[in-house]
Write a protein that holds these residues in place. Structure first.
Motif, PDB file in Angstrom:
ATOM      1  N   ASP A 187       0.839  -1.201   0.000  1.00 22.24           N
ATOM      2  CA  ASP A 187       0.000   0.000   0.000  1.00 22.24           C
ATOM      3  C   ASP A 187       0.875   1.251   0.000  1.00 22.24           C
ATOM      4  O   ASP A 187       0.588   2.236  -0.682  1.00 22.24           O
ATOM      5  CB  ASP A 187      -0.920  -0.005   1.227  1.00 22.24           C
ATOM      6  CG  ASP A 187      -1.866   1.182   1.225  1.00 22.24           C
ATOM      7  OD1 ASP A 187      -2.630   1.291   0.241  1.00 22.24           O
ATOM      8  OD2 ASP A 187      -1.823   1.992   2.167  1.00 22.24           O
ATOM      9  N   ALA A 188       1.992   1.201   0.758  1.00 25.45           N
ATOM     10  CA  ALA A 188       2.891   2.354   0.808  1.00 25.45           C
ATOM     11  C   ALA A 188       3.624   2.538  -0.511  1.00 25.45           C
ATOM     12  O   ALA A 188       3.880   3.658  -0.957  1.00 25.45           O
ATOM     13  CB  ALA A 188       3.891   2.186   1.952  1.00 25.45           C
TER      14      ALA A 188
ATOM     15  N   GLN B  71      12.329   9.305   1.236  1.00 20.52           N
ATOM     16  CA  GLN B  71      11.411   8.205   1.511  1.00 20.52           C
ATOM     17  C   GLN B  71      11.146   8.008   2.997  1.00 20.52           C
ATOM     18  O   GLN B  71      10.214   7.291   3.358  1.00 20.52           O
ATOM     19  CB  GLN B  71      11.970   6.914   0.908  1.00 20.52           C
ATOM     20  CG  GLN B  71      11.990   6.975  -0.613  1.00 20.52           C
ATOM     21  CD  GLN B  71      12.499   5.704  -1.245  1.00 20.52           C
ATOM     22  OE1 GLN B  71      12.492   4.647  -0.640  1.00 20.52           O
ATOM     23  NE2 GLN B  71      12.953   5.799  -2.480  1.00 20.52           N
TER      24      GLN B  71
ATOM     25  N   ASN C   8       0.296  -6.241  -5.346  1.00 19.56           N
ATOM     26  CA  ASN C   8      -0.712  -5.320  -4.830  1.00 19.56           C
ATOM     27  C   ASN C   8      -2.028  -6.045  -4.542  1.00 19.56           C
ATOM     28  O   ASN C   8      -2.677  -5.797  -3.526  1.00 19.56           O
ATOM     29  CB  ASN C   8      -0.992  -4.186  -5.832  1.00 19.56           C
ATOM     30  CG  ASN C   8       0.221  -3.306  -6.080  1.00 19.56           C
ATOM     31  OD1 ASN C   8       0.759  -3.292  -7.178  1.00 19.56           O
ATOM     32  ND2 ASN C   8       0.659  -2.589  -5.059  1.00 19.56           N
TER      33      ASN C   8
ATOM     34  N   ASP D 136       1.311   1.197  -6.886  1.00 23.53           N
ATOM     35  CA  ASP D 136       1.352   0.213  -7.970  1.00 23.53           C
ATOM     36  C   ASP D 136       2.754  -0.301  -8.267  1.00 23.53           C
ATOM     37  O   ASP D 136       3.630   0.456  -8.674  1.00 23.53           O
ATOM     38  CB  ASP D 136       0.774   0.823  -9.255  1.00 23.53           C
ATOM     39  CG  ASP D 136      -0.715   1.064  -9.136  1.00 23.53           C
ATOM     40  OD1 ASP D 136      -1.425   0.101  -8.810  1.00 23.53           O
ATOM     41  OD2 ASP D 136      -1.148   2.215  -9.347  1.00 23.53           O
ATOM     42  N   VAL D 137       2.927  -1.607  -8.085  1.00 23.06           N
ATOM     43  CA  VAL D 137       4.226  -2.231  -8.377  1.00 23.06           C
ATOM     44  C   VAL D 137       4.338  -2.435  -9.890  1.00 23.06           C
ATOM     45  O   VAL D 137       3.423  -2.944 -10.531  1.00 23.06           O
ATOM     46  CB  VAL D 137       4.363  -3.578  -7.639  1.00 23.06           C
ATOM     47  CG1 VAL D 137       5.648  -4.291  -8.035  1.00 23.06           C
ATOM     48  CG2 VAL D 137       4.319  -3.348  -6.131  1.00 23.06           C
ATOM     49  N   VAL D 138       5.457  -2.008 -10.458  1.00 25.56           N
ATOM     50  CA  VAL D 138       5.624  -2.128 -11.911  1.00 25.56           C
ATOM     51  C   VAL D 138       6.741  -3.091 -12.301  1.00 25.56           C
ATOM     52  O   VAL D 138       6.877  -3.470 -13.459  1.00 25.56           O
ATOM     53  CB  VAL D 138       5.894  -0.756 -12.563  1.00 25.56           C
ATOM     54  CG1 VAL D 138       4.666   0.130 -12.437  1.00 25.56           C
ATOM     55  CG2 VAL D 138       7.102  -0.065 -11.951  1.00 25.56           C
TER      56      VAL D 138
ATOM     57  N   PRO E 110       3.469  -8.157 -12.120  1.00 27.33           N
ATOM     58  CA  PRO E 110       3.922  -7.674 -10.810  1.00 27.33           C
ATOM     59  C   PRO E 110       2.764  -7.153  -9.952  1.00 27.33           C
ATOM     60  O   PRO E 110       2.888  -7.071  -8.734  1.00 27.33           O
ATOM     61  CB  PRO E 110       4.914  -6.559 -11.157  1.00 27.33           C
ATOM     62  CG  PRO E 110       4.564  -6.131 -12.542  1.00 27.33           C
ATOM     63  CD  PRO E 110       4.013  -7.335 -13.220  1.00 27.33           C
ATOM     64  N   GLU E 111       1.617  -6.844 -10.593  1.00 24.06           N
ATOM     65  CA  GLU E 111       0.479  -6.305  -9.850  1.00 24.06           C
ATOM     66  C   GLU E 111      -0.082  -7.318  -8.847  1.00 24.06           C
ATOM     67  O   GLU E 111      -0.848  -6.954  -7.961  1.00 24.06           O
ATOM     68  CB  GLU E 111      -0.634  -5.830 -10.806  1.00 24.06           C
ATOM     69  CG  GLU E 111      -1.334  -6.922 -11.599  1.00 24.06           C
ATOM     70  CD  GLU E 111      -0.605  -7.274 -12.894  1.00 24.06           C
ATOM     71  OE1 GLU E 111       0.558  -6.845 -13.078  1.00 24.06           O
ATOM     72  OE2 GLU E 111      -1.190  -7.995 -13.724  1.00 24.06           O
TER      73      GLU E 111
ATOM     74  N   ARG F  73       5.341  -0.275 -17.230  1.00 21.29           N
ATOM     75  CA  ARG F  73       5.337  -1.701 -17.575  1.00 21.29           C
ATOM     76  C   ARG F  73       5.535  -1.927 -19.063  1.00 21.29           C
ATOM     77  O   ARG F  73       6.027  -2.954 -19.482  1.00 21.29           O
ATOM     78  CB  ARG F  73       4.024  -2.344 -17.133  1.00 21.29           C
ATOM     79  CG  ARG F  73       3.954  -2.557 -15.637  1.00 21.29           C
ATOM     80  CD  ARG F  73       2.659  -3.227 -15.230  1.00 21.29           C
ATOM     81  NE  ARG F  73       2.553  -3.264 -13.775  1.00 21.29           N
ATOM     82  CZ  ARG F  73       1.414  -3.447 -13.130  1.00 21.29           C
ATOM     83  NH1 ARG F  73       0.292  -3.591 -13.793  1.00 21.29           N
ATOM     84  NH2 ARG F  73       1.403  -3.459 -11.817  1.00 21.29           N
TER      85      ARG F  73
ATOM     86  N   VAL G  28       5.600   2.873  -9.022  1.00 21.31           N
ATOM     87  CA  VAL G  28       5.658   4.175  -9.682  1.00 21.31           C
ATOM     88  C   VAL G  28       6.232   5.214  -8.729  1.00 21.31           C
ATOM     89  O   VAL G  28       6.644   6.294  -9.145  1.00 21.31           O
ATOM     90  CB  VAL G  28       4.269   4.632 -10.183  1.00 21.31           C
ATOM     91  CG1 VAL G  28       3.811   3.748 -11.328  1.00 21.31           C
ATOM     92  CG2 VAL G  28       3.250   4.629  -9.074  1.00 21.31           C
ATOM     93  N   LYS G  29       6.301   4.875  -7.435  1.00 18.25           N
ATOM     94  CA  LYS G  29       6.720   5.825  -6.423  1.00 18.25           C
ATOM     95  C   LYS G  29       8.194   5.671  -6.055  1.00 18.25           C
ATOM     96  O   LYS G  29       8.896   6.661  -5.878  1.00 18.25           O
ATOM     97  CB  LYS G  29       5.843   5.569  -5.191  1.00 18.25           C
ATOM     98  CG  LYS G  29       5.876   6.565  -4.100  1.00 18.25           C
ATOM     99  CD  LYS G  29       4.624   6.331  -3.245  1.00 18.25           C
ATOM    100  CE  LYS G  29       4.834   6.634  -1.800  1.00 18.25           C
ATOM    101  NZ  LYS G  29       3.641   6.338  -1.004  1.00 18.25           N
ATOM    102  N   SER G  30       8.662   4.441  -5.898  1.00 16.64           N
ATOM    103  CA  SER G  30      10.042   4.256  -5.450  1.00 16.64           C
ATOM    104  C   SER G  30      10.506   2.832  -5.708  1.00 16.64           C
ATOM    105  O   SER G  30       9.739   1.981  -6.144  1.00 16.64           O
ATOM    106  CB  SER G  30      10.161   4.569  -3.954  1.00 16.64           C
ATOM    107  OG  SER G  30       9.461   3.606  -3.208  1.00 16.64           O
ATOM    108  N   VAL G  31      11.776   2.598  -5.427  1.00 16.49           N
ATOM    109  CA  VAL G  31      12.346   1.256  -5.525  1.00 16.49           C
ATOM    110  C   VAL G  31      12.765   0.835  -4.128  1.00 16.49           C
ATOM    111  O   VAL G  31      13.429   1.591  -3.428  1.00 16.49           O
ATOM    112  CB  VAL G  31      13.582   1.228  -6.442  1.00 16.49           C
ATOM    113  CG1 VAL G  31      14.117  -0.193  -6.574  1.00 16.49           C
ATOM    114  CG2 VAL G  31      13.253   1.800  -7.803  1.00 16.49           C
TER     115      VAL G  31
END
Lengths: 127, 499
Positions: free
Chosen positions: A34-35, B432, A92, A38-40, A88-89, B488, A63-66
């Motif tokens: 959640d933090a 972060q 989520n 969306d995992v890409v 990868p979704e 993606r 989309v936010k960080s690695v």
């Protein structure tokens, strides 16, 4: 409120560990997905590799960080969830199920005692 | 959508290739290496080409079109005087291979810029070669690596970074082959000295840190941190991304650092964004100077021959144990000259630049976090301060978690909504260690009126219907893009040859 299943063990790095016989299955928690949003992309470890406790074995990119994924315990990677490469979704949608990341052997069972149970992890989340 | 490759005028329009100087040159290329079809290059006439790029520029947003509070990026106004200087024929009409005696003017600018950067940072020798902050980090860590090797300390294989570091710090150290040790911040967002003490050892090569930190807070225990790292035999590296906050007030040399990079494009102004063009010089203490990349500008005294006028002959010099080159030629000369013009224009007044940058950040933070009671009553839920600091430096962070939890509006939603009001969004989700982070850096060049209006508009967004905010932007030329699809399904080249 994020889900914290009571049958799993947890790390401070928001990963979960499920003991299945002599193996451990690893993933990231509902709070973590959640933090991250969306995992890409998921960088998976290689099978057959021995890793030490807290060694960075892969990463989850959103989309936010690695974020790096660490081995919660020492052992050998025996299987990775290759379906995450195309979908990868799943991390989520089903972080404790289809979103599992890898399976490993447990070389030192005493390390499992250092992990948190659901109550302790929920306390860390402040929920 | 205007696509340059859609222009398809008459053959020969827009470009032409001269006949080869060598007769039958084509026949000398093996047939297996010859292309079977001519490349489909665009055939645009000059007015079509001008209109294409003008169209693109009109869809762009930059510091010349609006307020740009992108934290950590220091998007300040770029004085136009810089452009006049850099376009002087003695500067923009020269070639990097010209001999030293023909480019004494540019060499003297390089020498003077090196000296000025040494003075403001407390370092002993500067090179202007790296063309980006991250390249400066890589260069400095390579110099530190060679320094350790020269002392027979190859065993030093770890670089320590705090968890609030810019992502380029661990990346640059990893590029040099180092293992990264990340240490957690203390609860106030500052360095945790106990964590640092536990992390250092015989294998410590260096610590990389920015001060003020990415939270916009000056590290009060930086001198102690430097002592801990030095006592373990490691080197201290200063990430100069936040130099705009301290210039003229203190310097990394005094804090105990051995090496530093400067972002000339940020601190000393140079149009930048979207990846460049930048300039990331580094400065080092004398024990690292011999390892710097080659060449650096130097000079020697000559009897007044009336050629250069200042009594010196300038030349390129290779440091004795140089790591080699990190960039072709002499770095981003245009950016160096613009930054030199800026520095020379303001001189000791640069101290006031830092004061105004810090004042603007604190003023904007205060205006946003302390609305008048009428405004406050109309806002369902306020963000939290990203760090519990009374005073920040040149930038500050907000934690938007309360909005996400109560009305479902994320930091990203607010950032997107700001675009509708004609602003660039602040930096999103960095550092972060602050959840749902927005990071603001107004810079010193914005007036009180601009900051007042921005604070007013920002607070107004907090009162809006969450649905409007969650679906923003509404008034931009491109609506919210599908970031998941974009990440993606990467398309990294023009489908030119697929047709």
């Amino acid at each position: 409120m994020s889900q914290v299943p009571s049958n799993l063990k947890y790390t401070a790095e928001h990963e979960w560990v499920r003991i299945e016989g002599n193996d451990a299955v690893i993933g990231i928690t509902d709070f973590a997905q959640d933090a991250l949003t969306d995992v890409v992309w998921v960088e998976l470890p290689e099978t057959g590799v021995s890793v030490s406790e807290m060694e960075a074995c892969g990463s989850v990119e959103s989309v936010k960080s690695v974020s790096e994924i660490y081995a919660p315990i020492a052992g050998e990677i025996t299987e990775v969830n290759e379906s995450l490469e195309d979908s990868p979704e799943q991390i989520n949608e089903d972080p404790y199920g289809n979103g599992w990341i890898w399976r490993m052997t447990v070389s030192d069972a005493s390390q499992l005692d250092d992990l948190m149970d659901a109550v302790a992890y929920s306390a860390q989340l402040g929920e | 959508m205007s696509d340059l490759f859609q222009f398809n005028g008459a053959k020969g329009t827009g470009w032409s290739q001269p006949d080869p100087m060598i007769k039958n040159a084509y026949d000398t290329i093996p047939s297996s290496l010859r292309r079977s079809n001519l490349p489909r290059w665009p055939r645009a006439s000059e007015p079509e080409l001008v209109r294409h790029y003008t169209w693109l520029s009109q869809r762009n947003f930059g510091i010349d079109t609006g307020f740009y509070p992108l934290g950590s990026c220091t998007m300040k106004h770029n004085p136009r005087l810089n452009e006049r200087i850099v376009q002087l024929p003695g500067i923009d009409r020269i070639h990097p291979l010209q001999p030293d005696h023909q480019i004494q003017g540019l060499l003297s600018i390089y020498y003077e810029m090196q000296e000025m950067l040494e003075v403001c940072s407390g370092m002993d020798q500067v090179t202007l070669q790296p063309v980006a902050g991250a390249q400066g980090e890589f260069t400095a860590i390579r110099c530190i690596q060679e320094y350790h090797r020269s002392r027979g300390q190859e065993n030093r294989n770890k670089v320590i970074v705090p968890d609030s570091a810019h992502g380029t710090n661990p990346a640059s150290a990893a590029m040099c082959g180092y293992d990264i040790v990340e240490i957690p911040s203390a609860s106030n967002g500052c360095l945790d000295l106990d964590a640092l003490r536990a992390a250092v050892g015989d294998d410590t090569a260096a610590m990389m840190i920015t001060n003020p930190s990415t939270l916009g807070i000056f590290e009060p225990e930086i001198a102690e941190a430097a002592e801990i790292v030095h006592n373990a035999g490691g080197q201290m590296y200063y990430d100069g991304a936040n130099f705009n906050a301290i210039l003229g007030k203190t310097d990394p040399g005094r804090m105990g650092f051995d090496a530093v990079h400067y972002n000339l494009h940020k601190t000393f102004s140079q149009p930048h964004g979207g990846g460049g063009p930048g300039s990331g010089p580094i400065g080092v203490k004398s024990h690292l100077a011999d390892f710097l990349p080659a060449p650096i500008a130097d000079r020697e005294s000559i009897d007044g021959d009336g050629v250069t006028g200042d009594g010196y002959r300038y030349f390129w010099r290779d440091p004795s144990r140089t790591i080699g080159k990190v960039q072709q030629w002499h770095g981003n000369a245009g950016a160096v000259v613009r930054a030199w013009a800026f520095y020379r224009r303001y001189g000791y007044e640069l101290e006031r630049m830092s004061e105004h940058a810090v004042l603007n950040a604190n003023y904007l933070r205060h205006r946003i976090m302390n609305p008048d009671s009428d405004t406050l009553n109309s806002i369902p839920v306020m963000p939290k301060d990203g760090a519990p600091a009374e005073i920040v430096k040149h930038e500050f962070t907000l934690n938007m978690t309360p909005l996400k939890e109560t009305i479902g509006v994320t930091g990203k939603d607010v950032a997107k909504r700001l675009l509708d009001y004609g602003y660039m969004a602040p930096t999103l989700y960095f550092p972060q260690i602050v959840p749902e982070c927005l990071m603001f850096e107004p810079t010193e060049t914005e007036s009180k009126d601009v900051l007042d209006k921005f604070a007013e508009d920002f607070l107004k967004i907090l009162t809006e219907d969450p649905e409007i905010v969650k679906t923003a932007p509404h008034d931009t030329k491109v609506r919210r893009v599908d970031e998941v699809l974009a990440a993606r399904s990467l398309v990294l080249r023009h489908p030119l040859n697929d047709e």
